[in-house]
Enzyme design. Structure first.
Site: not given
Length: 257
Positions: A208-209, A186-187, A99, A160
């Protein structure tokens, strides 16, 4: 839905959720959340792993027979840094599917699209299978595909942030116009964000987050898995037309007087 698979560079996946490994409270929580997510691909930030630390580490809890380990270049701010990080992954014997992240701004963590394309061209020539994180910009996505990337990973919102999909129109254009898998990255903050991404027609979602910083990460991982599945099924089913006015559910003919 067992036949609803997707492929990258000859590899076939059933799960449409990809998870990261940062920000968890413990290695045990990381391992349990990955399992609950149903992911088959797990991404790890190479520059944030201390290979000299004593005791079991992050790489020790990821079963390589069960998960494809996707090293990423998080924390890189130039094309050269990202290229060298991928070379390190190769030296460590990791899979050559990577990635690619090249950050352009330290506050927003928005990607440097120009440097990302530059790095992608070099890495593809070096034999890597490059999955690039990029802005939700159609032209950049097309340039990355032209550079030899087998998929693109446009952002939904800043890394994040948990803001969810800020520009569904741009993502839909990319999905419609790019003849390759589109992985929303993301997001994503909660299950409904993941479902929306899939309803737009995304191939998969990376997060992830949204899992790691939930109050109960393992439960959120399960929720994300179910949301991705539901959103994918809704996309395949095809939603009803959107109308400005009411449309009676029952027939208007043959009413009892």
């Amino acid at each position: 839905m067992t036949t609803d698979t997707w492929s990258i560079a000859g590899r076939t996946f059933r799960s449409r959720i990809i998870v990261g490994t940062g920000k968890y409270a413990s290695l045990d929580e990381t391992r349990d959340a990955i399992a609950a997510s149903g992911a088959e691909m797990v991404t790890v930030a190479l520059r944030r792993i201390d290979f000299k630390a004593p005791g079991p580490g992050l790489l020790d809890i990821i079963d390589r027979s069960r998960y494809l380990l996707l090293p990423n270049t998080a924390g890189c701010y130039t094309a050269d840094e990202a290229i060298r990080t991928c070379m390190l992954a190769r030296e460590l014997g990791m899979d050559e599917m990577v990635k690619l992240e090249v950050i352009g701004d330290p506050k927003t963590l928005y990607p440097d699209n120009t440097a990302t394309v530059e790095a992608a061209k070099v890495l593809v020539k070096e034999g890597f299978t490059v999955l690039p994180y990029c802005g939700d910009d159609l032209i950049t996505c097309k340039r990355l595909i032209d550079a030899g990337c087998p998929a693109v990973m446009p952002l939904a919102a800043p890394i994040g942030s948990g803001l969810g999909i800020r520009n569904p129109h741009s993502l839909r254009i990319i999905i419609d116009e790019v003849a390759a898998p589109v992985i929303v990255d993301a997001g994503v903050g909660t299950a409904s964000d993941a479902a929306v991404a899939m309803e737009l027609g995304a191939t998969a979602v990376l997060m992830n987050t949204g899992i790691a910083q939930a109050r109960r990460p393992v439960l959120m991982a399960e929720a994300m898995r179910l949301a991705v599945d539901a959103g994918r099924k809704a996309f395949l089913a095809g939603r009803m037309p959107v109308r400005a006015y009411a449309n009676a559910s029952s027939p208007l003919v043959g009413l009892i007087e």
